[in-house]
Design a protein around this motif. Structure first.
Motif, PDB file in Angstrom:
ATOM      1  N   GLU A 285      10.941   1.870  -6.320  1.00 20.53           N
ATOM      2  CA  GLU A 285      12.093   2.215  -5.484  1.00 20.53           C
ATOM      3  C   GLU A 285      11.996   1.554  -4.110  1.00 20.53           C
ATOM      4  N   ALA A 286      10.838   1.629  -3.488  1.00 23.42           N
ATOM      5  CA  ALA A 286      10.659   1.041  -2.162  1.00 23.42           C
ATOM      6  C   ALA A 286      10.792  -0.477  -2.209  1.00 23.42           C
TER       7      ALA A 286
ATOM      8  N   LYS B 247       0.830  -1.206   0.000  1.00 20.11           N
ATOM      9  CA  LYS B 247       0.000   0.000   0.000  1.00 20.11           C
ATOM     10  C   LYS B 247       0.866   1.258   0.000  1.00 20.11           C
ATOM     11  N   GLY B 248       0.326   2.289  -0.615  1.00 21.20           N
ATOM     12  CA  GLY B 248       0.976   3.596  -0.570  1.00 21.20           C
ATOM     13  C   GLY B 248       2.395   3.598  -1.092  1.00 21.20           C
ATOM     14  N   LYS B 249       3.278   4.266  -0.353  1.00 17.50           N
ATOM     15  CA  LYS B 249       4.672   4.405  -0.781  1.00 17.50           C
ATOM     16  C   LYS B 249       5.421   3.084  -0.833  1.00 17.50           C
ATOM     17  N   GLU B 250       4.983   2.073  -0.084  1.00 17.66           N
ATOM     18  CA  GLU B 250       5.710   0.802  -0.079  1.00 17.66           C
ATOM     19  C   GLU B 250       5.549   0.039  -1.386  1.00 17.66           C
ATOM     20  N   GLU B 251       4.586   0.436  -2.232  1.00 15.68           N
ATOM     21  CA  GLU B 251       4.382  -0.272  -3.498  1.00 15.68           C
ATOM     22  C   GLU B 251       5.134   0.342  -4.675  1.00 15.68           C
ATOM     23  N   THR B 252       5.918   1.402  -4.442  1.00 16.98           N
ATOM     24  CA  THR B 252       6.695   1.989  -5.523  1.00 16.98           C
ATOM     25  C   THR B 252       7.878   1.092  -5.870  1.00 16.98           C
TER      26      THR B 252
END
Length: 79
Positions: free
Chosen positions: A25-26, A18-23
């Motif tokens: 880069e992450a 979810k959110g930033k963790e699915e980019t």
């Protein structure tokens, strides 16, 4: 969560990123190739089986007590 077998390995659905963790880069900072990809790995076939078992929207799975994330050509450990 649901469990299913793919290529002789048991997978347990954990959760969707979810959110930033699915980019990209992450995710790329948290994956490790530790040689756990089953023989004849097929990403689309894996998600077909996952979907048939109610886990088609899931990103993280548990296999052999390891959290994994499927990719097109490999199965990566996710830490």
């Amino acid at each position: 969560m649901t469990s299913f077998t793919y290529r002789g390995r048991e997978f347990k659905a954990l959760r969707k990123l979810k959110g930033k963790e699915e980019t990209f880069e992450a995710v790329s900072k948290r994956i490790h190739d530790i040689g756990i990809t089953p023989a004849n790995w097929n990403y689309r076939e894996f998600y077909k089986v996952a979907s048939e078992n109610g886990a088609g929207e899931i990103d993280l799975f548990e296999m052999d007590k390891i959290t994994v994330i499927p990719a097109e050509y490999s199965l990566f450990q996710y830490k």
